[in-house]
Design a protein around this motif. Structure first.
Motif, PDB file in Angstrom:
ATOM      1  N   GLY A 158      33.050  43.443  41.948  1.00 27.65           N
ATOM      2  CA  GLY A 158      34.207  43.053  42.904  1.00 27.65           C
ATOM      3  C   GLY A 158      35.104  43.774  42.049  1.00 27.65           C
ATOM      4  N   VAL A 159      36.206  44.183  43.000  1.00 26.90           N
ATOM      5  CA  VAL A 159      37.506  44.522  42.298  1.00 26.90           C
ATOM      6  C   VAL A 159      38.750  43.518  42.719  1.00 26.90           C
ATOM      7  CG1 VAL A 159      39.337  46.410  42.520  1.00 26.90           C
ATOM      8  CG2 VAL A 159      36.941  47.052  42.591  1.00 26.90           C
ATOM      9  N   ILE A 160      39.204  42.907  41.688  1.00 29.62           N
ATOM     10  CA  ILE A 160      40.082  41.985  41.794  1.00 29.62           C
ATOM     11  C   ILE A 160      41.549  42.460  40.947  1.00 29.62           C
ATOM     12  CG2 ILE A 160      40.759  39.355  41.292  1.00 29.62           C
ATOM     13  CD1 ILE A 160      38.303  39.876  43.260  1.00 29.62           C
ATOM     14  N   THR A 161      42.658  41.844  41.725  1.00 23.24           N
ATOM     15  CA  THR A 161      43.871  42.314  41.136  1.00 23.24           C
ATOM     16  C   THR A 161      44.708  41.155  40.602  1.00 23.24           C
ATOM     17  OG1 THR A 161      44.451  43.977  42.653  1.00 23.24           O
ATOM     18  CG2 THR A 161      46.292  43.044  41.506  1.00 23.24           C
ATOM     19  N   LYS A 162      44.948  41.203  39.234  1.00 23.52           N
ATOM     20  CA  LYS A 162      45.801  40.151  38.622  1.00 23.52           C
ATOM     21  C   LYS A 162      47.400  40.418  38.969  1.00 23.52           C
ATOM     22  CE  LYS A 162      46.880  37.748  34.090  1.00 23.52           C
ATOM     23  NZ  LYS A 162      46.478  38.000  32.766  1.00 23.52           N
ATOM     24  N   GLU A 163      47.824  39.864  39.649  1.00 21.26           N
ATOM     25  CA  GLU A 163      49.283  40.220  40.341  1.00 21.26           C
ATOM     26  C   GLU A 163      50.312  40.194  39.368  1.00 21.26           C
ATOM     27  OE1 GLU A 163      49.848  38.744  44.793  1.00 21.26           O
ATOM     28  OE2 GLU A 163      49.209  37.215  43.563  1.00 21.26           O
ATOM     29  N   GLU A 164      50.398  39.360  38.245  1.00 19.77           N
ATOM     30  CA  GLU A 164      51.589  39.363  37.386  1.00 19.77           C
ATOM     31  C   GLU A 164      51.613  40.621  36.422  1.00 19.77           C
ATOM     32  OE1 GLU A 164      49.971  35.037  37.982  1.00 19.77           O
ATOM     33  OE2 GLU A 164      49.008  37.182  37.848  1.00 19.77           O
ATOM     34  N   THR A 165      50.358  41.243  36.195  1.00 21.63           N
ATOM     35  CA  THR A 165      50.332  42.272  35.288  1.00 21.63           C
ATOM     36  C   THR A 165      50.069  43.714  36.118  1.00 21.63           C
ATOM     37  OG1 THR A 165      48.009  42.179  34.739  1.00 21.63           O
ATOM     38  CG2 THR A 165      49.764  41.095  33.412  1.00 21.63           C
ATOM     39  N   GLY A 166      49.810  43.446  37.637  1.00 24.90           N
ATOM     40  CA  GLY A 166      49.584  44.680  38.183  1.00 24.90           C
ATOM     41  C   GLY A 166      48.166  45.232  37.977  1.00 24.90           C
ATOM     42  N   GLU A 167      47.234  44.559  37.406  1.00 26.56           N
ATOM     43  CA  GLU A 167      45.960  45.107  36.858  1.00 26.56           C
ATOM     44  C   GLU A 167      44.947  45.033  38.208  1.00 26.56           C
ATOM     45  OE1 GLU A 167      44.492  43.936  32.876  1.00 26.56           O
ATOM     46  OE2 GLU A 167      46.216  42.595  33.235  1.00 26.56           O
ATOM     47  N   LYS A 168      44.509  46.295  38.546  1.00 22.77           N
ATOM     48  CA  LYS A 168      43.612  46.143  39.852  1.00 22.77           C
ATOM     49  C   LYS A 168      42.169  46.774  38.987  1.00 22.77           C
ATOM     50  CE  LYS A 168      42.455  48.152  44.151  1.00 22.77           C
ATOM     51  NZ  LYS A 168      42.999  49.014  45.180  1.00 22.77           N
ATOM     52  N   SER A 169      41.460  45.851  38.775  1.00 22.50           N
ATOM     53  CA  SER A 169      40.182  46.034  37.873  1.00 22.50           C
ATOM     54  C   SER A 169      38.898  45.540  38.437  1.00 22.50           C
ATOM     55  CB  SER A 169      40.423  45.338  36.507  1.00 22.50           C
ATOM     56  OG  SER A 169      39.521  46.099  35.425  1.00 22.50           O
ATOM     57  N   GLY A 170      37.860  46.320  38.188  1.00 26.17           N
ATOM     58  CA  GLY A 170      36.584  46.120  38.587  1.00 26.17           C
ATOM     59  C   GLY A 170      36.021  44.737  37.625  1.00 26.17           C
ATOM     60  N   PHE A 171      35.284  43.925  38.475  1.00 27.85           N
ATOM     61  CA  PHE A 171      34.856  42.676  37.745  1.00 27.85           C
ATOM     62  C   PHE A 171      33.361  42.649  37.979  1.00 27.85           C
ATOM     63  CE2 PHE A 171      33.461  38.454  37.496  1.00 27.85           C
ATOM     64  CZ  PHE A 171      34.068  37.829  36.246  1.00 27.85           C
ATOM     65  N   PHE A 172      32.520  42.639  36.817  1.00 24.39           N
ATOM     66  CA  PHE A 172      30.974  42.833  36.845  1.00 24.39           C
ATOM     67  C   PHE A 172      30.632  41.645  35.965  1.00 24.39           C
ATOM     68  CE2 PHE A 172      27.512  44.855  34.765  1.00 24.39           C
ATOM     69  CZ  PHE A 172      26.509  44.846  35.843  1.00 24.39           C
ATOM     70  N   SER A 173      29.227  41.118  36.397  1.00 29.36           N
ATOM     71  CA  SER A 173      28.507  40.226  35.470  1.00 29.36           C
ATOM     72  C   SER A 173      27.171  40.259  35.553  1.00 29.36           C
ATOM     73  CB  SER A 173      28.969  38.758  35.467  1.00 29.36           C
ATOM     74  OG  SER A 173      28.456  37.958  34.609  1.00 29.36           O
ATOM     75  N   GLY A 174      26.584  41.663  35.539  1.00 27.81           N
ATOM     76  CA  GLY A 174      25.347  41.876  35.498  1.00 27.81           C
ATOM     77  C   GLY A 174      24.674  41.730  36.952  1.00 27.81           C
ATOM     78  N   GLU A 175      23.234  41.754  37.018  1.00 27.56           N
ATOM     79  CA  GLU A 175      22.420  41.653  38.338  1.00 27.56           C
ATOM     80  C   GLU A 175      22.739  40.539  39.043  1.00 27.56           C
ATOM     81  OE1 GLU A 175      18.561  42.238  36.624  1.00 27.56           O
ATOM     82  OE2 GLU A 175      18.646  44.264  36.363  1.00 27.56           O
ATOM     83  N   SER A 176      23.235  39.550  38.411  1.00 26.61           N
ATOM     84  CA  SER A 176      23.235  38.101  39.078  1.00 26.61           C
ATOM     85  C   SER A 176      24.601  38.335  40.188  1.00 26.61           C
ATOM     86  CB  SER A 176      23.503  36.984  38.209  1.00 26.61           C
ATOM     87  OG  SER A 176      24.852  37.387  37.629  1.00 26.61           O
ATOM     88  N   MET A 177      25.281  39.382  40.111  1.00 27.67           N
ATOM     89  CA  MET A 177      26.313  39.436  41.137  1.00 27.67           C
ATOM     90  C   MET A 177      25.918  40.228  42.308  1.00 27.67           C
ATOM     91  SD  MET A 177      30.014  39.274  39.090  1.00 27.67           S
ATOM     92  CE  MET A 177      30.804  39.599  40.448  1.00 27.67           C
ATOM     93  N   TYR A 178      24.753  40.671  42.341  1.00 32.83           N
ATOM     94  CA  TYR A 178      24.181  41.433  43.529  1.00 32.83           C
ATOM     95  C   TYR A 178      24.286  40.304  44.646  1.00 32.83           C
ATOM     96  CZ  TYR A 178      22.534  45.805  41.601  1.00 32.83           C
ATOM     97  OH  TYR A 178      22.628  47.186  41.352  1.00 32.83           O
ATOM     98  N   PRO A 179      24.599  40.671  46.057  1.00 32.93           N
ATOM     99  CA  PRO A 179      24.065  39.699  46.981  1.00 32.93           C
ATOM    100  C   PRO A 179      22.746  39.425  46.902  1.00 32.93           C
ATOM    101  CG  PRO A 179      25.586  41.325  47.681  1.00 32.93           C
ATOM    102  CD  PRO A 179      25.232  41.836  46.432  1.00 32.93           C
ATOM    103  N   ILE A 180      22.160  38.190  47.397  1.00 29.74           N
ATOM    104  CA  ILE A 180      20.656  37.965  47.454  1.00 29.74           C
ATOM    105  C   ILE A 180      20.416  38.384  49.071  1.00 29.74           C
ATOM    106  CG2 ILE A 180      20.834  36.088  46.019  1.00 29.74           C
ATOM    107  CD1 ILE A 180      20.301  34.368  48.359  1.00 29.74           C
ATOM    108  N   LEU A 181      21.359  38.349  49.942  1.00 25.30           N
ATOM    109  CA  LEU A 181      21.230  38.941  51.215  1.00 25.30           C
ATOM    110  C   LEU A 181      22.195  39.488  51.737  1.00 25.30           C
ATOM    111  CD1 LEU A 181      19.606  38.693  54.206  1.00 25.30           C
ATOM    112  CD2 LEU A 181      20.839  36.530  54.390  1.00 25.30           C
ATOM    113  N   SER A 182      22.216  40.707  52.527  1.00 20.48           N
ATOM    114  CA  SER A 182      23.381  41.393  53.064  1.00 20.48           C
ATOM    115  C   SER A 182      23.022  41.801  54.636  1.00 20.48           C
ATOM    116  CB  SER A 182      23.741  42.533  52.351  1.00 20.48           C
ATOM    117  OG  SER A 182      24.407  42.282  51.198  1.00 20.48           O
ATOM    118  N   ILE A 183      23.910  41.696  55.353  1.00 23.44           N
ATOM    119  CA  ILE A 183      23.686  42.053  56.952  1.00 23.44           C
ATOM    120  C   ILE A 183      24.829  43.025  57.018  1.00 23.44           C
ATOM    121  CG2 ILE A 183      24.097  41.613  59.353  1.00 23.44           C
ATOM    122  CD1 ILE A 183      22.903  38.616  58.580  1.00 23.44           C
TER     123      ILE A 183
END
Length: 389
Positions: free
Chosen positions: A156-181
């Motif tokens: 996921g890509v999330i922005t911290k507005e106060e610092t202007g950091e637009k950065s990827g967020f990742f926490s391993g395989e558990s962040m894969y969707p279990i179901l996608s349409i």
């Protein structure tokens, strides 16, 4: 290079026109969903949100709606939604929309089960770099665009507005969707401008994966087919959004590009723009820097073979150099009406660009170490300045 690989994508994908109608038939991972969507009105206006709610009711699943995600989702979005989800007793998260909604859904699922602030766990410049305490809640993605491939990846890509950091967020395989349409019917009403932005995001996921020095034959298989499909069908989808065949194959290309995505510094360079100028669509930023970025590597002749493969995938069958790819890229950008994109139209100044090379090295977007040739700060600044209009 002959290397081993492990390939594991745990996401069950329902792909094709009308697949949203089968959501209620799936084994959903909880009894109450937090539906996450953007602050825009498209999923409400075109009836997609109502259809999803109906599908959940048919499955005897309750839901709460969070509809305040920004086009570049923010840390504040994530924390506000996680509070709502916990207070409402939600036990899984549905990302409904484009990359913004799906990216936010992943981060929200993480924030709902881990204490403190999401940024405590981020590896970006000001992130706390903590290890997670608990697994994220299960995630379901329903994509309405063909661009980010968030439906089949764990990022996921999330922005911290106060610092202007637009950065990827990742926490391993558990962040894969279990179901996608992935239902191309949900993409038919996307305006042509955004069709172009999103389609080129998918295209650059694939081209960066091919020129990447950590490229693997397994990933190249997906990437080159994605490039072929985008080159052929994106101009048609931009010209006529109701073209079912074009929408179908753009959806295929998007997911293929996401199945094996190895981004280079191009994505980090765009994040340096989008972090401070959140109204800049990600795909638009990538298009703006594309010519100068790829021309740099073509001039250096550091990935001629890979660029020739890309050019041939784009239909330039007699390609003999990296310049043939750059020429094909310029033509594709022209064919989708994006040659005149201007950074200045989004408020970006030349003065701001001077800070971008340093920021590029600090945000998580692509893997700078995988570039075909090492780009110095001066090289990056040159690319930015050549791209400026």
């Amino acid at each position: 290079m002959i290397t081993n690989f492990t390939y594991f994508i745990p996401t069950r994908v329902l792909f094709g026109a009308g697949q949203l109608n089968h959501l209620h038939e799936q084994q959903l991972p909880g009894k109450k969903a937090l539906i996450v969507t953007t602050s825009g009105k498209s999923v409400k206006r075109n009836g997609t949100l109502e259809r999803v709610e109906k599908q959940l009711e048919m499955a005897n699943v309750e839901y709460t709606l969070f509809d305040r995600v920004h086009p570049n989702p923010t840390l504040a979005n994530v924390m506000d939604a996680s509070i709502l989800g916990k207070e409402s007793g939600c036990d899984f998260v549905i990302g409904l929309g484009g990359g913004s909604a799906m990216d936010a859904a992943k981060a929200i699922a993480f924030a709902m089960t881990n204490p403190g602030d999401l940024w405590d766990y981020s590896f970006s410049t000001t992130g706390g770099k903590k290890e997670r305490i608990a697994q994220p809640l299960p995630i379901v993605c329903i994509t309405t665009t063909a661009g980010t491939a968030s439906e089949v990846d764990p990022w996921g890509v999330i922005t911290k507005e106060e610092t202007g950091e637009k950065s990827g967020f990742f926490s391993g395989e558990s962040m894969y969707p279990i179901l996608s349409i992935v239902d191309p019917d949900l993409m038919m009403t996307i305006p042509s401008q955004f069709t172009a932005y999103q389609g080129m995001d998918a295209f650059f996921h694939a081209t960066e994966s091919v020129i990447n020095t950590k490229n693997h034959i397994m990933g190249e298989m997906f990437a080159l087919k994605a490039i072929e499909l985008v080159a052929k069908y994106l101009p048609l989808a931009v010209k006529d959004g109701s073209d079912k065949e074009a929408r179908y194959y753009m959806a295929v290309a998007n997911s293929l590009a996401g199945y094996y995505m190895l981004c280079t510094s191009a994505h980090s360079m765009e994040h340096s723009l989008g972090g401070f100028y959140p109204e800049l669509p990600h795909g638009a930023g990538l298009i703006m820097i594309a010519h100068a970025y790829y021309q740099k590597f073509a001039d250096l002749k550091v990935c001629e073979g890979q660029m020739i493969k890309i050019a041939k995938a784009m239909g330039v069958h007699n390609a003999i150099s990296g310049q043939d790819f750059v020429n094909a890229l310029d033509k594709l950008i022209a064919d989708i009406g994006m040659s005149d994109l201007k950074m200045s139209d989004f408020g970006i100044t030349k003065e701001y660009l001077k800070s971008c090379p340093e920021r590029t090295r600090k945000v998580m977007g692509g893997d700078i170490s995988a570039d075909p040739a090492e780009l110095s700060d001066m090289d990056m600044l040159e690319i930015y300045l050549q791209s400026y209009k």
